[in-house]
Scaffold this active site. Structure first.
Site, short mmCIF file in Angstrom:
data_model
loop_
_atom_site.label_atom_id
_atom_site.label_comp_id
_atom_site.label_asym_id
_atom_site.label_seq_id
_atom_site.Cartn_x
_atom_site.Cartn_y
_atom_site.Cartn_z
N ASP A 10 -16.30 27.36 -2.32
CA ASP A 10 -16.23 26.89 -3.69
C ASP A 10 -15.11 27.68 -4.38
O ASP A 10 -14.70 28.73 -3.89
CB ASP A 10 -17.59 27.13 -4.36
CG ASP A 10 -17.53 26.94 -5.85
OD1 ASP A 10 -17.08 25.86 -6.29
OD2 ASP A 10 -17.92 27.88 -6.59
N ASP A 46 -14.42 28.13 -8.39
CA ASP A 46 -14.74 28.87 -9.62
C ASP A 46 -16.02 29.69 -9.45
O ASP A 46 -17.06 29.15 -9.10
CB ASP A 46 -14.87 27.91 -10.80
CG ASP A 46 -13.61 27.04 -10.97
OD1 ASP A 46 -12.54 27.46 -10.50
OD2 ASP A 46 -13.72 25.95 -11.56
N GLU A 49 -15.01 32.91 -12.99
CA GLU A 49 -15.54 31.73 -13.68
C GLU A 49 -15.17 31.83 -15.16
O GLU A 49 -15.52 32.80 -15.81
CB GLU A 49 -17.06 31.69 -13.50
CG GLU A 49 -17.79 30.64 -14.30
CD GLU A 49 -17.37 29.22 -13.95
OE1 GLU A 49 -17.53 28.83 -12.80
OE2 GLU A 49 -16.89 28.51 -14.86
N GLN A 61 -14.18 19.13 -10.07
CA GLN A 61 -13.32 19.33 -11.24
C GLN A 61 -13.52 18.18 -12.22
O GLN A 61 -12.63 17.36 -12.44
CB GLN A 61 -11.86 19.48 -10.80
CG GLN A 61 -11.58 20.77 -10.03
CD GLN A 61 -11.87 22.03 -10.85
OE1 GLN A 61 -11.60 22.08 -12.04
NE2 GLN A 61 -12.43 23.06 -10.20
N HIS A 68 -14.31 13.35 -10.61
CA HIS A 68 -15.18 12.36 -11.28
C HIS A 68 -16.30 13.00 -12.10
O HIS A 68 -16.59 14.18 -11.97
CB HIS A 68 -15.81 11.44 -10.22
CG HIS A 68 -14.82 10.83 -9.31
ND1 HIS A 68 -14.76 11.09 -7.95
CD2 HIS A 68 -13.79 9.98 -9.56
CE1 HIS A 68 -13.77 10.41 -7.40
NE2 HIS A 68 -13.16 9.74 -8.35
N CYS A 110 -18.20 12.12 -3.72
CA CYS A 110 -17.50 13.38 -3.47
C CYS A 110 -17.88 14.49 -4.44
O CYS A 110 -17.42 15.63 -4.29
CB CYS A 110 -15.99 13.17 -3.43
SG CYS A 110 -15.25 12.40 -4.87
N LYS A 161 -20.09 17.37 -5.60
CA LYS A 161 -21.16 18.20 -5.06
C LYS A 161 -22.40 18.03 -5.92
O LYS A 161 -22.27 18.00 -7.13
CB LYS A 161 -20.76 19.69 -5.08
CG LYS A 161 -19.60 20.03 -4.16
CD LYS A 161 -19.35 21.53 -4.08
CE LYS A 161 -18.39 22.02 -5.13
NZ LYS A 161 -17.94 23.42 -4.93
N ASP A 174 -21.30 29.69 -5.56
CA ASP A 174 -22.15 30.39 -6.53
C ASP A 174 -23.18 29.48 -7.17
O ASP A 174 -23.87 29.89 -8.10
CB ASP A 174 -21.28 31.05 -7.62
CG ASP A 174 -20.59 30.04 -8.52
OD1 ASP A 174 -20.16 28.98 -8.02
OD2 ASP A 174 -20.50 30.29 -9.74
MG LIG Z 1 -18.59 27.66 -8.63
ZN LIG Z 2 -16.01 12.39 -6.89
#
Ligand SMILES: [Mg+2]
Ligand SMILES: [Zn+2]
Length: 202
Positions: free
Chosen positions: A18, A20, A26, A62, A101, A116, A118, A143
């Site tokens: 991952d 950030d 973060e 994102q 998205h 896509c 998470k 995290d």
């Molecule tokens: Mg993270």
């Molecule tokens: Zn996506």
């Protein structure tokens, strides 16, 4: 010292990171390149993986793109910069995958239920296809419990780190039904755990 091995006996597992709160600080929605700051020990940990020829792949949600806070171009620039910062310590990330998205908010172009974001494992599957990776021999370090859940969706192992949102997420493990394969203080400890597991298994 970590030296690259000459013979390629490395199994086709990868380490998915991952971004950030796991390798960089973060900051909420990162929207300026000067906000990018590697966490202590992150470059060194990634270098250890590089030296073992273990593919290191970044996977990040994102939704700031969907929300109109940042552009996809910015996400790409931030990843180029990340690799420039890592290069100072001879480390590198092999590939980057992001989900721009969001299911409910933002610009129509990006507002959708995708495969896509998470904890959906779409980006893991995409990366596995592109780089011929064995996901069952792979690890995800993140995290948040969505990082762990994504890993477990494809029978990879999910490691929760306590940096970023990690400490808060840890409190949710009981109610969420998501249980990390391992909990580590940070990415350094997580990488050392992975290397130890691999030594024991192969
Ligand atoms: Mg993270
Ligand atoms: Zn996506």
């Amino acid at each position: 010292m970590h030296k690259p091995t000459t013979q390629d006996t490395t199994p086709n597992g990868a380490v998915f990171l991952d971004r950030d709160g796991t390798i960089i600080r973060e900051v909420g929605y990162l929207s300026r390149l000067d906000e990018i700051e590697l966490l202590p020990g992150a470059a060194e940990a990634i270098l250890k993986l590089n030296c073992q020829r273990i593919p290191v792949i970044l996977i990040t949600n994102q939704s700031g793109v969907a929300r109109g806070k940042i552009t996809e171009e910015f996400v790409k620039q931030s990843h180029l910069l990340l690799n420039r910062l890592l290069a100072r310590e001879n480390a590198h990330i092999d590939d980057f995958f992001y989900c721009p998205h969001h299911p409910e908010v933002g610009n129509a172009q990006y507002r959708k239920i995708c495969t896509c974001r998470k904890p959906a494992p779409g980006l893991l599957l995409q990366a596995a296809g592109k780089h011929s990776l064995d996901l069952e021999r792979s690890f995800v370090i993140g995290d948040k419990l969505i990082d762990v859940k994504m890993a477990q969706e494809v029978n990879a192992r999910g490691i929760l780190v306590k940096t970023g949102y990690g400490n808060d997420e840890l409190k949710l493990t009981e109610t969420s039904g998501v249980s990390p394969d391992q909990v580590c203080s940070d990415i350094s400890e997580a990488v050392d755990w992975i290397l130890k597991i691999r030594e024991d298994n192969f």
